[in-house]
Design an enzyme around this catalytic site. Structure first.
Site, PDB file in Angstrom:
ATOM      1  N   ARG A  41      28.720  62.351  34.989  1.00 43.43           N
ATOM      2  CA  ARG A  41      28.017  62.666  33.549  1.00 43.43           C
ATOM      3  C   ARG A  41      26.922  64.452  33.853  1.00 43.43           C
ATOM      4  O   ARG A  41      27.638  65.046  32.890  1.00 43.43           O
ATOM      5  CB  ARG A  41      26.962  61.943  32.956  1.00 43.43           C
ATOM      6  CG  ARG A  41      27.397  60.700  32.545  1.00 43.43           C
ATOM      7  CD  ARG A  41      26.988  59.125  32.350  1.00 43.43           C
ATOM      8  NE  ARG A  41      27.294  58.649  31.816  1.00 43.43           N
ATOM      9  CZ  ARG A  41      27.426  57.310  32.952  1.00 43.43           C
ATOM     10  NH1 ARG A  41      28.651  57.401  33.158  1.00 43.43           N
ATOM     11  NH2 ARG A  41      28.522  56.552  31.285  1.00 43.43           N
ATOM     12  N   ARG A  62      45.567  50.152  33.733  1.00 41.20           N
ATOM     13  CA  ARG A  62      43.965  49.706  33.175  1.00 41.20           C
ATOM     14  C   ARG A  62      44.054  49.834  31.080  1.00 41.20           C
ATOM     15  O   ARG A  62      44.527  51.336  31.076  1.00 41.20           O
ATOM     16  CB  ARG A  62      43.203  50.609  33.567  1.00 41.20           C
ATOM     17  CG  ARG A  62      42.844  50.342  34.968  1.00 41.20           C
ATOM     18  CD  ARG A  62      41.278  50.873  35.540  1.00 41.20           C
ATOM     19  NE  ARG A  62      39.978  50.267  35.325  1.00 41.20           N
ATOM     20  CZ  ARG A  62      39.270  50.910  35.811  1.00 41.20           C
ATOM     21  NH1 ARG A  62      39.339  51.726  37.230  1.00 41.20           N
ATOM     22  NH2 ARG A  62      37.847  50.616  35.732  1.00 41.20           N
ATOM     23  N   SER A  93      30.686  47.679  27.143  1.00 42.14           N
ATOM     24  CA  SER A  93      31.661  49.274  27.636  1.00 42.14           C
ATOM     25  C   SER A  93      30.566  50.726  27.399  1.00 42.14           C
ATOM     26  O   SER A  93      30.838  50.930  26.609  1.00 42.14           O
ATOM     27  CB  SER A  93      33.381  49.297  27.334  1.00 42.14           C
ATOM     28  OG  SER A  93      33.209  50.034  28.515  1.00 42.14           O
ATOM     29  N   ASP A 135      28.977  45.588  38.405  1.00 40.10           N
ATOM     30  CA  ASP A 135      29.436  46.398  39.178  1.00 40.10           C
ATOM     31  C   ASP A 135      29.335  45.957  41.115  1.00 40.10           C
ATOM     32  O   ASP A 135      29.681  45.470  41.913  1.00 40.10           O
ATOM     33  CB  ASP A 135      29.408  48.054  39.390  1.00 40.10           C
ATOM     34  CG  ASP A 135      30.551  48.828  38.474  1.00 40.10           C
ATOM     35  OD1 ASP A 135      31.858  48.271  38.126  1.00 40.10           O
ATOM     36  OD2 ASP A 135      30.236  49.646  37.813  1.00 40.10           O
ATOM     37  N   LYS A 151      38.840  46.597  35.460  1.00 40.48           N
ATOM     38  CA  LYS A 151      38.332  46.916  36.964  1.00 40.48           C
ATOM     39  C   LYS A 151      39.487  47.815  37.048  1.00 40.48           C
ATOM     40  O   LYS A 151      40.598  47.461  36.917  1.00 40.48           O
ATOM     41  CB  LYS A 151      36.959  46.842  37.557  1.00 40.48           C
ATOM     42  CG  LYS A 151      35.710  45.993  36.695  1.00 40.48           C
ATOM     43  CD  LYS A 151      35.097  47.262  36.093  1.00 40.48           C
ATOM     44  CE  LYS A 151      33.643  47.164  35.565  1.00 40.48           C
ATOM     45  NZ  LYS A 151      33.366  48.436  35.011  1.00 40.48           N
ATOM     46  N   ARG A 178      35.533  48.686  45.805  1.00 45.35           N
ATOM     47  CA  ARG A 178      33.526  47.550  45.459  1.00 45.35           C
ATOM     48  C   ARG A 178      34.643  46.192  45.612  1.00 45.35           C
ATOM     49  O   ARG A 178      33.862  45.769  47.378  1.00 45.35           O
ATOM     50  CB  ARG A 178      34.027  47.114  44.559  1.00 45.35           C
ATOM     51  CG  ARG A 178      32.734  48.948  43.542  1.00 45.35           C
ATOM     52  CD  ARG A 178      31.394  48.234  42.823  1.00 45.35           C
ATOM     53  NE  ARG A 178      31.771  49.263  41.669  1.00 45.35           N
ATOM     54  CZ  ARG A 178      30.967  50.399  42.503  1.00 45.35           C
ATOM     55  NH1 ARG A 178      30.129  50.333  43.249  1.00 45.35           N
ATOM     56  NH2 ARG A 178      30.286  51.941  41.582  1.00 45.35           N
TER      57      ARG A 178
END
Length: 430
Positions: free
Chosen positions: A30, A125, A170, A318, A345, A391
């Site tokens: 961001r 996705r 989300s 996450d 994910k 992850r």
């Protein structure tokens, strides 16, 4: 997908030492995006130079923004939203779901044509959750499966404000709609079913944009401009999570983690650890740019099983892969539910977590919206795979620290997406 295989062994002694975890991935993305959309020079320190955030830099450079990046320092020379130019080639987001979804919001209001692509994982996705409301605002978006899959073609322009109720919580969808709303005529409001991470709202405020929140509805007035701001990125709690869990479950451990982000919309793992009985302390708390941060210490703990459900899920979505590893080391039954979002994910994380931990002898089963872990049984060695999901890869490394036998982990390259120094930091604790 990186085919590299690494052989991992059980920790021979307790983990001990201090780690400064890399910058927060969500905030790093961001900071670059908002700096590129702002008027003036934005200086970012603590930036995460992982593959995902570098994809964000590359995309905005292609739209004519001058961005310099060296290590964790980034300088963005913004010329306002109108300074963004039509890209000559396709915008490639790599593996980054954050980049593509937020970028779609930005591009929807720009009066030019662009095409966005990503890697194989991004190609699987779902994007309709973002493209459908953006189309309602007037953006022309086409792609495979009628705009649900990449490549996506966007012809932006003058969009109109909407009031949108999100069917699924989300933060990426919310952020995309707020960034589109910033460029639309009128006031756009987004209502979420559960509170999600609010980095976008906090950072827009730091860049001089007014965003109002009433309950679970966030509103933004179109036509506001961003003014450059310096951003100090805190350490990523999602990266710290791996060492928080390792510090709990490897006997004789005491681990210090410095400068970790403590945003309450992201700190669910800390609540779970406390509830479970972890020896966890947090101090040196400060707030910069609206984002709280602090230092934490974790030591080996006797833990109780836990339940994760409902409103808590978005605050630790996450961290569920590594919390599942934690649960394998706790006697009793741990239940994770209301976590359907895991299915979309980088991989279907319900299936990959359950499938890979089962290969190491864990008593774990998948449910429609989560998993059930019957812990307390020692893990064994075995061959496991990250499936290209950073992850999952790191969670399996933490599992190997407790396994009675060598663990062979395939596709370790994925870890560089969010934590390039992960193995170096782990080594420093051993």
């Amino acid at each position: 997908m990186d085919e590299t295989i690494k052989l991992l062994n059980k920790a021979e002694s307790g983990l001990s030492g201090t780690i400064v975890v890399p910058g927060d991935k969500s905030i790093s993305h961001r900071a670059v995006m908002f700096g590129a959309m702002a008027n003036g020079t934005t200086n970012v320190s603590g930036f995460l130079p992982g593959d995902d955030c570098l994809s964000t830099i590359a995309c905005f450079r292609q739209m004519g923004v001058a961005i310099e990046q060296e290590g964790d320092k980034v300088t963005v020379e913004g010329k306002g939203l109108d300074g963004l130019k039509e890209p000559n080639g396709v915008l490639d987001v790599g593996n980054s779901g954050t980049t593509i979804r937020l970028l779609l919001g930005v591009l929807s209001g720009r009066p030019f044509h662009s095409v966005v692509v990503g890697d194989d994982s991004i190609g699987k996705r779902p994007m309709a959750r973002v493209t459908a409301p953006l189309r309602q605002m007037g953006a022309q978006i086409d792609g495979r499966e009628t705009g649900n899959k990449t490549p996506l073609s966007i012809r932006g322009g003058q969009t109109k404000a909407i009031e949108y109720t999100m069917p699924v919580a989300s933060a990426q969808v919310k952020s995309a709609l707020l960034l589109a709303g910033l460029q639309a005529e009128g006031e756009t409001s987004v209502t979420e079913p559960q509170t999600t991470r609010d980095h976008t709202e906090r950072m827009l405020h730091a860049f001089g944009v007014k965003v109002t929140t009433a309950g679970k509805t966030i509103s933004i007035q179109g036509g506001q401009s961003l003014q450059a701001a310096d951003v100090v990125v805190p350490g990523d709690i999602s990266s710290a999570a791996f060492f928080l869990v390792a510090g709990c479950i490897v006997p004789g451990s005491r681990v210090h983690l410095k400068n970790v982000g403590l945003n309450p919309t992201r700190a669910g793992i800390l609540e779970v650890l406390k509830r479970s009985g972890a020896k966890l302390s947090i101090d040196e708390q400060v707030t910069t740019g609206g984002e709280p941060r602090g230092d934490m210490t974790i030591s080996t703990s006797e833990l109780s099983p836990f339940v994760i459900e409902g409103e808590e899920v978005p605050t630790l979505i996450d961290e569920i892969p590594v919390l599942a590893v934690l649960a394998t080391q706790i006697s009793g039954t741990t239940i994770i539910r209301d976590a359907e979002e895991l299915k979309v994910k980088e991989t279907n994380r319900i299936d990959t977590v359950v499938g890979e931990l089962a290969k190491l002898g864990a008593d774990i089963e998948a449910t429609d919206d989560g998993m059930i872990i019957r812990g307390g049984k020692p893990l064994t060695g075995g061959k496991v795979d990250s499936h290209g999901d950073h992850r999952i890869g790191m969670a399996l490394v933490i599992a190997s620290l407790c396994a009675n036998g060598p663990v062979e982990l395939a596709n370790i390259g994925a870890i560089s997406v969010s934590y390039p120094q992960f193995f170096e930091h782990l080594q420093s604790l051993q």
